[in-house]
Motif scaffolding. Structure first.
Motif, PDB file in Angstrom:
ATOM      1  N   PHE A 206      10.012  -5.011  43.691  1.00 23.62           N
ATOM      2  CA  PHE A 206       9.292  -5.350  44.858  1.00 23.62           C
ATOM      3  C   PHE A 206       8.719  -4.298  45.779  1.00 23.62           C
ATOM      4  O   PHE A 206       7.680  -4.092  46.226  1.00 23.62           O
ATOM      5  N   LYS A 209       5.698  -2.855  44.065  1.00 21.37           N
ATOM      6  CA  LYS A 209       4.758  -3.708  44.008  1.00 21.37           C
ATOM      7  C   LYS A 209       4.098  -3.577  45.461  1.00 21.37           C
ATOM      8  O   LYS A 209       2.904  -3.750  45.675  1.00 21.37           O
ATOM      9  N   GLN A 210       5.053  -3.738  46.548  1.00 23.50           N
ATOM     10  CA  GLN A 210       4.361  -3.627  48.030  1.00 23.50           C
ATOM     11  C   GLN A 210       3.723  -2.353  48.310  1.00 23.50           C
ATOM     12  O   GLN A 210       3.081  -2.388  49.252  1.00 23.50           O
ATOM     13  N   GLN A 214       0.713  -0.693  40.302  1.00 25.31           N
ATOM     14  CA  GLN A 214       0.482  -1.519  39.126  1.00 25.31           C
ATOM     15  C   GLN A 214       1.668  -2.087  38.363  1.00 25.31           C
ATOM     16  O   GLN A 214       2.403  -1.020  38.137  1.00 25.31           O
ATOM     17  N   ILE A 215       1.843  -3.259  38.164  1.00 20.19           N
ATOM     18  CA  ILE A 215       3.150  -3.476  37.367  1.00 20.19           C
ATOM     19  C   ILE A 215       3.003  -3.836  35.837  1.00 20.19           C
ATOM     20  O   ILE A 215       2.121  -4.677  35.573  1.00 20.19           O
ATOM     21  N   GLU A 217       4.689  -5.220  32.657  1.00 17.90           N
ATOM     22  CA  GLU A 217       6.011  -5.776  32.057  1.00 17.90           C
ATOM     23  C   GLU A 217       6.019  -5.962  30.591  1.00 17.90           C
ATOM     24  O   GLU A 217       5.253  -6.140  30.113  1.00 17.90           O
ATOM     25  N   ASP A 226       4.272 -11.834  39.279  1.00 17.26           N
ATOM     26  CA  ASP A 226       3.191 -10.973  39.494  1.00 17.26           C
ATOM     27  C   ASP A 226       2.820  -9.607  39.017  1.00 17.26           C
ATOM     28  O   ASP A 226       2.118  -8.661  39.327  1.00 17.26           O
ATOM     29  N   ALA A 227       3.351  -9.667  37.587  1.00 10.33           N
ATOM     30  CA  ALA A 227       2.781  -8.436  36.855  1.00 10.33           C
ATOM     31  C   ALA A 227       1.421  -8.473  36.745  1.00 10.33           C
ATOM     32  O   ALA A 227       0.719  -9.314  36.569  1.00 10.33           O
ATOM     33  N   ASP A 228       0.982  -7.132  36.794  1.00  7.85           N
ATOM     34  CA  ASP A 228      -0.506  -6.981  36.557  1.00  7.85           C
ATOM     35  C   ASP A 228      -0.902  -7.088  35.042  1.00  7.85           C
ATOM     36  O   ASP A 228      -1.912  -7.557  34.558  1.00  7.85           O
TER      37      ASP A 228
END
Ligand code: APR
Length: 252
Positions: A206, A209-210, A214-215, A217, A226-228
């Motif tokens: 997190f 992300k914040q 870019q995430i 997974e 909320d993965a990109d």
């Protein structure tokens, strides 16, 4: 919502381009990356916590009263530590580090497989089974030179405990601080083989992300909504595929 959550060739090309363009990638790994090395996970089907209650077998409070419980859970794993080998996922991450794409691997795993795969910048936030200490005199033991017994005792009579974080213990401060700095700095966080439920390690995701990272997974089940990018494949297959896609990108 994830931009791309299908496992397709296009996805690998996109992810490879993103990693090559942005670099500054930090990886957060969990037990799933070591599953293909024959090490059981905790919460997947058939995982360790289905057989053993972590509140009994992996808590520091119980360890202080009855250290045999943890050694019943981990004794064989510790004594066979040298026999476990990194799989293609660990090796692919070491390769991405050599390419200058991965800056460090933050791992929740205590199996030491990232270091065995020759990743240089590894932050073991839950410690490692590599080092075993006497709780009385602090003497360090290394596998395979561990006394017999469940639990094993030091020559001074003190009980031995691996350098791992049990439930109820603080994470090693320097490791957590470094992991937080890296997570706040990265432009990409590669999330590999973790259920991302145990704090404070899960908070690193997190934090990234914040801070606008870019995430990406990689998991065999969807964990982070909320993965990109989400690649639903075993890490030992997905990561080498990403490395192969990166190798196809012309160096300008
Ligand atoms: N490839 C990718 N992902 C996989 C694979 C695989 N081959 N096999 C399993 N997974 C995924 C599972 O779908 C699951 O989401 O790996 C994840 C493993 O989750 P957990 O078993 O909860 O392990 P982890 O996330 O590392 O647990 C965190 O909890 O009990 C504590 O200290 C322990 O460090 C551990 C922490």
């Amino acid at each position: 919502m994830a931009k791309r959550n299908v496992d397709s060739e296009v996805l690998y090309t996109e992810v490879a381009k993103l990693l090559t363009d942005l670099k500054q990638c930090v990886v957060l790994t969990g037990a799933g990356i070591s599953a293909e090395s024959g090490i059981p996970t905790f919460r997947s089907l058939g995982g360790l916590w289905e057989k053993y209650d972590p509140a009994v077998y992996a808590s520091i409070e119980v360890f202080r009263k009855d250290p045999s419980k943890y050694w019943i859970l981990r004794g064989d794993f510790i004594r066979n530590y040298d026999s476990y080998q990194p799989n293609n996922a660990h090796l692919a991450l070491a390769g991405l580090e050599q390419m200058g794409i991965v800056r460090c691997v933050i791992t929740q795993n205590i199996d030491g497989l990232h270091k065995k795969a020759d990743s240089k910048h590894v932050i073991e936030v839950h410690g490692s089974l590599r080092e075993i200490y006497c709780l009385a005199c602090g003497k360090e033991y290394r596998v395979p030179h561990i006394p017999g017994g469940t639990p094993p005792y030091c020559s001074c009579g003190g009980v031995l405990k691996p350098n791992t974080v049990l439930f109820g213990e603080q994470l090693p401060r320097d490791a957590l601080t470094k992991a937080q700095e890296e997570s706040a700095w990265c432009k990409i966080m590669l999330l590999v083989g973790t259920s991302a439920v145990v704090q404070p390690a899960a908070s690193l995701l997190f934090l990234a992300k914040q801070n606008g990272a870019q995430i990406i997974e990689i998991n065999i089940e969807k964990v982070f909504p909320d993965a990109d990018y989400f690649i639903m494949k075993k890490a030992g297959i997905a990561l080498p595929m990403i490395v192969e896609e990166i190798k196809k990108i012309p160096i300008l």
